[in-house]
Every structure is written in structure tokens, then in C-alpha cells.
Design an enzyme around this catalytic site. Structure first.
Site, PDB file in Angstrom:
ATOM      1  N   GLU A 243       0.834  -1.199   0.000  1.00  0.00           N
ATOM      2  CA  GLU A 243       0.000   0.000   0.000  1.00  0.00           C
ATOM      3  C   GLU A 243       0.871   1.254   0.000  1.00  0.00           C
ATOM      4  OE1 GLU A 243      -3.379   2.053   2.935  1.00  0.00           O
ATOM      5  OE2 GLU A 243      -2.037   0.485   3.676  1.00  0.00           O
ATOM      6  N   LYS A 298     -10.011   2.665  -3.006  1.00  0.00           N
ATOM      7  CA  LYS A 298     -10.338   1.952  -1.780  1.00  0.00           C
ATOM      8  C   LYS A 298     -11.828   2.050  -1.500  1.00  0.00           C
ATOM      9  CE  LYS A 298      -8.383   1.120   2.804  1.00  0.00           C
ATOM     10  NZ  LYS A 298      -7.419   1.563   3.822  1.00  0.00           N
ATOM     11  N   CYS A 350      -5.236  -2.863   2.468  1.00  0.00           N
ATOM     12  CA  CYS A 350      -5.058  -2.919   3.920  1.00  0.00           C
ATOM     13  C   CYS A 350      -6.318  -3.380   4.659  1.00  0.00           C
ATOM     14  CB  CYS A 350      -4.567  -1.564   4.437  1.00  0.00           C
ATOM     15  SG  CYS A 350      -3.852  -1.642   6.103  1.00  0.00           S
TER      16      CYS A 350
END
Length: 412
Positions: A243, A298, A350
Site C-alpha cells: 500500500e 479503496k 489494507c
């Protein structure tokens, strides 16, 4: 069972007894996590300790359940406050740690409303659906992710029923309900395939305090392209980076963008970066393949890390006081899939890899990336790995996880 515990309690200092009961319960509840952190995975031990933890939560004195919740919150999430020092509010670290301990004291404290094992079992099952402040890293089924039991909700319900029922049945059949545990055994684990591609998972070790410094930029870019060349030389089909491995807005760096596009004609490249679009900031994954690129935004943000799960006025206040006026990141509206050399992968950045939303639909393979340096050194990468394993087994998926700091690997 409750009568026996209370009779023992009456022979000692009740306050001390409750404190000891609560601490012991939290230790059983957390044992699998710390054993895994030190590289110890023993199914029998994890199974036994998980059963002890739940049984104690069903039968310990009311006050002890509050103590247990406090120390579970502490043992699982003491590291949460570590990231605040990178926003120049390091003094908040012990406050955040205490806050999480208190939140989970109240979370498990609902058990103190009753001494009934059956009602407590129902409460624990209900609590397994609740995520305080949208933070879902306390999944009770994860206690059994590396045990003889399965991790599905019905199996968790059967375990609770098996442990609660004996207190309502007379001899000689008192412990007959424990036979329900047999129905919780993971006799038919889901089939988890491996992708028919050679995938290189890159682990970086860039300290968080150095990651965003200007002087760290050139060495980081040099490291990335060195890894790409090495992966290409060793015959990999795909190379996956952590990330935000590129600590900048990729769409504002045309030279790097062009170099990655050229390199992708020989090997697919998946890497984390930032995206600025229409005045909004996104935490994204870039996928370069055969001279083309795709971007995955995301979907699920980290509570209190990337967004504030409170009303708008509270969001603005907290962002101003603790995050220098920075606004929350923006999100995608649905999960993103990449197709690489004919194989479909779901993207996860994540925290997303530990959220059910990412596994909805047809998902066999997930490309996940994390930056765990925010919480170094701590058990956070271990807890993250166990949670990802829980979702992988629950959904029959295989996760390819690349991280900064610790946690990289194929998880299934």
C-alpha cells in the site's frame, strides 16, 4: 457451574477473585493471537483455549466480565494509538489505548446484566455481529481460525450452545450437550485454489517516520524498479507492492507513470499510491499490464484513520484538532476486480482485506496490500494476518498479501 464459581468466590476476597477471573479470561481469549505472533500454531491448544475463553465468559461473575473486556481490549488493540505520533499528536497514544480498553469493557460488559449462561450465550452471539465505531477487528470466530472448529456463524452458535446448555441439565446427562461440539468441527473446509500465475509479493521495510520524507523518495523509487527487474528476470507474471509504496499522487508524476507503463509490457505490476481527482483524494491501487493501466479506489476506509465515523460537525472538529484540517479520504462505490493474464483478482487495500464487503460475489483470488509500519513494533500484523485468514476460509478465497513492515505472504 455458576453456583460452584460463586461458592469458591465467597471463600476469597470477591474483588480480587473477580479481577483474577477477568484477567485469566482475557488471557485465554488472546492466547491464540500471541502464540501465532511468536510462531506457535497448535490446533489442539487453540481449540482448548478458545473453549475455555468462551466458557469463562458464560460463567464468570458479573464484575469479572467487565475486567475481561477491559483486558481483551488492551491485549488486542494496545497498538492503535501508535499512528497518532505521525500526526504530531503523540500525546494521544495512551489516551487512545485506554479508550479502546474501555470500549471493549463496555462491549463485553453487557454480560454483567445477567448470570444466565443461556442469555450470555445469546448475547455473545449477538455481539459477534456488532462493530463498535465501524471497527471490525474483534471477530470472535477468529479464535478458532487455526483450530479443529470451523469459523462459520452456525458453528460459533453451536459452540456457545454446547457450553451453555450443561448448566440446565441434571446428572447423569449434564455434559451431553458437549456433543454439539462435534457438529462444529471443520470436516469440510472450503476449497481454496492458487492462481495459475507466478506472483512475486514484495515486502518493504520503510519506517513510517521516513516514508513521506523527500530524501526517502529516490531510494524508494530505485528499490521498486529494482524489484520489478528482478521479478521479470526470475520469470514472474505479476509483481505486487505494498500500500502507498509510491508515497505521492501517481497521476501527478508522469515520468514514473510512463516508466511503469513501459515496464508492464513484460510483467504485470500492482502497486499502491495516491490519486487526486476532481479535488478529492483517494487511496488507490494501480495495475499496469501490457502497456495499459487500471486504478482501484479503496472501498472501505479505516475508522479514525482515514475517516471519522461520527456526525459531520464532530468529523470537522476532530480533523481540525488531530489531523491538521485534512479531510477524510473518499471511497469507491463498489469493489474493483483486475483481470491479469486471464485471471480475475479482487483488489483490497489494507483494512479492506479484513472486511466482508471485499469478498462479496465471485471471488477466488484477492490481491491485498498494506502498510503496517504505522503500528511497528506490535502484534498488529499478526492480528491482521489471522483476520485475513478468517475471511479467506470463510469465503473460500486465497489472498496474496504484500506489506510494508511485516505480514506478506499467501494466506488461505
Amino acid at each position: 457451574m455458576i453456583k460452584k464459581i460463586h461458592s469458591i468466590r465467597d471463600n476469597y476476597n470477591p474483588l480480587l477473585f473477580d479481577l483474577i477471573c477477568g484477567v485469566i479470561t482475557s488471557l485465554f481469549f488472546s492466547a491464540f493471537l500471541y502464540l501465532e505472533h511468536f510462531g506457535i500454531t497448535i490446533k489442539f491448544i487453540n481449540t482448548l483455549f478458545g473453549l475455555f475463553a468462551l466458557a469463562l465468559l458464560l460463567y464468570i461473575p458479573k464484575r469479572a466480565s467487565l475486567v475481561a473486556g477491559f483486558f481483551i481490549g488492551l491485549l488486542w488493540f494496545y497498538w492503535i494509538g501508535y499512528s497518532f505520533k505521525y500526526n504530531n499528536v503523540g500525546y494521544m497514544e495512551p489516551i487512545i489505548t485506554l479508550l479502546f480498553a474501555l470500549v471493549y469493557m463496555l462491549f463485553f460488559g453487557v454480560l454483567a446484566l445477567t448470570n444466565s449462561a443461556a442469555i450470555r450465550a445469546l448475547m455473545l452471539f449477538a455481539l459477534s455481529f456488532i462493530e463498535p465505531f465501524d471497527f471490525n477487528w474483534l471477530q470472535m470466530e477468529v479464535l478458532f481460525v487455526d483450530s479443529y472448529f470451523g469459523v462459520q456463524k452456525y458453528q460459533f452458535a453451536l459452540i456457545l450452545a454446547a457450553l451453555a446448555a450443561p448448566s440446565y441439565i441434571k446428572k447423569p446427562y449434564t455434559y451431553a450437550p458437549l456433543l454439539l461440539l462435534l457438529l462444529s468441527i471443520n470436516f469440510a473446509p472450503p476449497i481454496q485454489k492458487e492462481a495459475p500465475l507466478k506472483i512475486k509479493l514484495v515486502t518493504t521495510d520503510i519506517p513510517q517516520e521516513k516514508k513521506w520524507l523527500r530524501e526517502s523518495l529516490s531510494p524508494t523509487i530505485e528499490l521498486i524498479f529494482k524489484e520489478i527487474r528482478a521479478a521479470k528476470k526470475n520469470g514472474y507474471d505479476v509483481v505486487v507492492f505494498p500500500e502507498s509504496v509510491f508515497p505521492f499522487f501517481m497521476n501527478r508524476a508522469p515520468v514514473i507513470f510512463d516508466e511503469l507503463t513501459k515496464a508492464s509490457k513484460d510483467i504485470a505490476i500492482v502497486a499502491g499510491a495516491l490519486l487526486s481527482e476532481d479535488g478529492m483524494n483517494y487511496n488507490v491501487t494501480y495495475m499496469f499490464d501490457n502497456g495499459n493501466f487500471e486504478v482501484a479506489k479503496k472501498l472501505v476506509l479505516v475508522p479514525f484513520g482515514e475517516y471519522i465515523p461520527l456526525p459531520k460537525f464532530a468529523q470537522d472538529f476532530i480533523n481540525e484538532i488531530f489531523f491538521g484540517g485534512a479531510s477524510d479520504f473518499k471511497t469507491a462505490t463498489e469493489p474493483t476486480d483486475f483481470t491479469i493474464k486471464g485471471v480475475k483478482f479482487r483488489n483490497a487495500i489494507c483494512y479492506e482485506a479484513t472486511c466482508q464487503e471485499i469478498y462479496e460475489g465471485d471471488v477466488d483470488f484477492v490481491l491485498a496490500m498494506s502498510n503496517n509500519a504505522w503500528f511497528a513494533p506490535s502484534i498488529e500484523p499478526t492480528l491482521q494476518k489471522l483476520l485475513i485468514r478468517y475471511y479467506a476460509r470463510k469465503n473460500g478465497a486465497t489472498i496474496y498479501h504484500s506489506t510494508n513492515y511485516k505480514g506478506s505472504g499467501i494466506i488461505k
